[in-house]
Design a protein around this motif. Sequence first.
Motif, mmCIF file in Angstrom:
data_model
loop_
_atom_site.group_PDB
_atom_site.id
_atom_site.type_symbol
_atom_site.label_atom_id
_atom_site.label_comp_id
_atom_site.label_asym_id
_atom_site.label_seq_id
_atom_site.Cartn_x
_atom_site.Cartn_y
_atom_site.Cartn_z
ATOM 1 N N ILE A 1 0.411 -1.027 0.437
ATOM 2 C CA ILE A 1 -0.085 0.113 -0.226
ATOM 3 C C ILE A 1 0.838 1.362 0.171
ATOM 4 N N ARG A 2 2.045 0.972 1.153
ATOM 5 C CA ARG A 2 2.659 2.002 0.922
ATOM 6 C C ARG A 2 3.196 3.209 -0.593
ATOM 7 N N ALA A 3 3.712 1.122 -0.686
ATOM 8 C CA ALA A 3 4.572 1.698 -2.090
ATOM 9 C C ALA A 3 4.232 2.512 -2.977
ATOM 10 N N ARG A 4 2.598 1.619 -3.309
ATOM 11 C CA ARG A 4 1.289 2.258 -4.212
ATOM 12 C C ARG A 4 1.255 3.893 -3.975
ATOM 13 N N ARG A 5 1.211 4.026 -3.153
ATOM 14 C CA ARG A 5 0.870 5.580 -2.600
ATOM 15 C C ARG A 5 1.880 6.261 -3.147
ATOM 16 N N VAL A 6 2.712 6.005 -2.162
ATOM 17 C CA VAL A 6 4.103 6.998 -2.614
ATOM 18 C C VAL A 6 4.923 7.448 -4.316
ATOM 19 N N GLN A 7 4.670 6.537 -5.035
ATOM 20 C CA GLN A 7 4.649 6.162 -5.957
ATOM 21 C C GLN A 7 3.384 7.134 -7.251
ATOM 22 N N ARG A 8 2.028 6.705 -6.762
ATOM 23 C CA ARG A 8 1.324 7.399 -7.154
ATOM 24 C C ARG A 8 1.408 9.037 -7.113
ATOM 25 N N GLU A 9 1.811 9.867 -6.084
ATOM 26 C CA GLU A 9 2.596 10.671 -5.439
ATOM 27 C C GLU A 9 3.613 11.484 -6.420
ATOM 28 N N LEU A 10 4.701 10.722 -6.615
ATOM 29 C CA LEU A 10 5.685 11.333 -6.906
ATOM 30 C C LEU A 10 5.644 10.907 -8.578
ATOM 31 N N SER A 11 4.586 10.153 -9.349
ATOM 32 C CA SER A 11 5.014 10.355 -10.778
ATOM 33 C C SER A 11 3.741 11.522 -10.645
ATOM 34 N N ARG A 12 2.674 11.887 -9.606
ATOM 35 C CA ARG A 12 1.949 12.898 -9.330
ATOM 36 C C ARG A 12 3.209 14.427 -9.891
ATOM 37 N N MET A 13 3.777 14.342 -8.593
ATOM 38 C CA MET A 13 5.133 15.432 -8.665
ATOM 39 C C MET A 13 5.520 15.356 -10.124
ATOM 40 N N GLU A 14 6.126 14.594 -10.550
ATOM 41 C CA GLU A 14 7.406 15.045 -11.186
ATOM 42 C C GLU A 14 6.524 15.180 -12.615
#
Lengths: 68, 218, 228, 242
Positions: free
Chosen positions: A32-45
């Motif tokens: 869950i944490r991996a998915r959340r961080v990945q989503r936030e990071l791709s939005r930031m990128e």
Amino acid sequence: MMPDLGKYETVILSSYGASLLLIALLILASWIRARRVQRELSRMEEHRRHAKRPSGPPDAGAGAKEDS
Amino acid sequence: MIALLVRDIRLAMRAGGGFGLGLAFFLIAVVLVPFGVGPEGGLLGTIAPGILWIAALLACLLSLDRIFTLDYEDGSLDLLATSPLPMEGVVAMKALAHWLTTGLPLTIAAPVLGLLLNLPESAYYWLVVTFLLGTPALSFIGTFGAALTVGVKRGGLLLSLLVLPLYIPSLTFGAEALRRGAEGMANTVPLLMLAGITLGTIALLPFVAAQAIRINLR
Amino acid sequence: MELEVADLACARGGVLVLEGVNFRLEAGEALMLRGPNGIGKTTLLRTLAGLQPPLAGRIGMADEALAYGAHADGLKSTLTALENLRFWARVHGTGEGEIGRALEEFNLADLAGRPAHSLSAGQKRRLGLARLLLTGRAIWALDEPTVSLDAESVRLFARAVERHLAGGGMALMATHIDLGLAARALDLTPFRADPDRAGKAGAGGADGAGAGRVRVPHDPFAGAEDLA
Amino acid sequence: MSIWEYANPKKFMETTARLMPWLVALTAVTLIPGLVWGYFFSPEAENFGTSVKIIYLHVPSAFIAINAWIMMLVASLIWLVRRHHVSVLAAKAAAPIGLTMTLIALITGAIWGQPMWGTWWAWDPRLTSFLVLFIFYLGYMALWEAIENPDTAADLTSILCIVGSVFALLSRYATLFWPQGLHQDASLSLDKAEHVADVYHRPLVLSIIGFVLLFITLVLYRTRTEVRARRLKALQARERMA
């Protein structure tokens, strides 16, 4: 096929159950944490790439790799 | 550095300085035990060494986060860091000030509270000895914990979570040495271990704590 | 006695703030740090004071020569003004006599016996500045020293700085108001680090000042392209 | 001390991206058969009866619990000496796994202890050192959460890990002073004579290998997340600065 666990049945089942449950929870939490961080990071990128392209001046070394 | 020690002790003595804090807690904690465990003398006597040590440990814990947070908030920690005093010296003096204002009074008050808990006669000598040997370690370990959590807002709870496990060796050896002393058994080994841990913390932890402070001041 | 800063780069909270900072300060000189809020004045002063390590570049000065004055005055509220100053005098090994002179200089003599919590913000500020006189250090690095000072106190402070400079001392201040001192001003804007361009030597940005900047190892996590 | 030595998160991410599928497969291939083999086919032991089957969880989890902390200690030292970002993030990633494994060791030990020693919990030197380790893991993770600046948090948690290890050893030695001890000797020690009959030995080794691979896979997986989270933080910090 189920092995005859004798009088320790509850003991064995509960310890296997508890352990496998804990491992499952650990894997789930990590996922869950991996998915959340990945989503936030791709939005930031995305946000950064968008912010840079239209306004970004033609940087001298735009083509070259920035920092490898 | 003595100036810092004198200043910290004077600060602790002043109103709201927290000098009586540790002592009062120690008194209350020990007085509460018979209400919880029951007034029966025999039982109290046997658990008295452990109770006294645990109460002393918690009393030390209580006044730890005052060591650096006040100086951090009013800016004097920055000024101390840029003063000629080495940060290791500052940390050592702070730990010594904490011991003098908390550990030492506990050692003096402990025998009186031992009476409340029906501590056996032979134990009073060892009570003072183990407290004298053990409480400095509680102050130095606690100062290290305070250095780690100085930048953390409301770091008091985190501080106890970090420091309590570090207290376990001193608690185990201290209570064990006291228990064996009370029963007249030879307690030189736990006593030496207790003293060894205390000397180790006094010698090494100031350096680690100073590095933690420098990191927190960045 | 002099302070020489070459190609200094410093960061705040892990992000590069200033890079390629160069200036020299001779005995008797004062330098005003100018620049918009957040440019890195405090970060620069804390780096010079040694509270945080520079990322690159060199700070040339004798050790223990810099007295740092932060926003917070570092006063203990339950101690009296005199006790506060006496503590700092003993920490810096300055004689008792100096304390009286420091109190006079900022006309705090009549407040000596008052506990610090009962002083006004301006008085506390003056007490904090009086501490500088007790450090016996040549370089004063001050962050917004005249905050919460009234006009009269600002003049007092300016005179104290003048006397310090006359005695061969130096002063480095991040302040917006003019103290009426013969002081150079250093605008930090050209040294502002462009995080995206960080790590490229001689990026040759439009301002020219960036040309030939020393290569600063940039934060490996803030690189331009995405992670796999 | 926090110079930004050019660590190489990208190289780490690329290599682990290729490794992950293999690791997951390898873990499945060793862990599941190991547990199944131990659970279904290991015969009854004279003194333990069928409850010996719990050994296939208790021993590996205890093994991982201890070694996870040692790995974190080494990673913390690497960070303090070499400023290698990925290693300290690996330590941060390993903590929850170590915590879970300690919990599993404690729970299976308690459940198993109930029929054997008649009590759920015994203040035995070995069991208490696991309880102490559990508290150390909690403190380590709490300190990470409490500090915003990633570099400061990395430095302070590394210091805590090193100092904590010394005191964990001291606590382990201190509890040896207690008179009674219920726990068996090491059931799988390399030097001493075989404590566990061969028929239990092979599945036990297999399940330990399975647990080790599970640990490695989870650590790498979580470290990748930590690297991404760290990049997110760095970008957010830059956003605030611009």
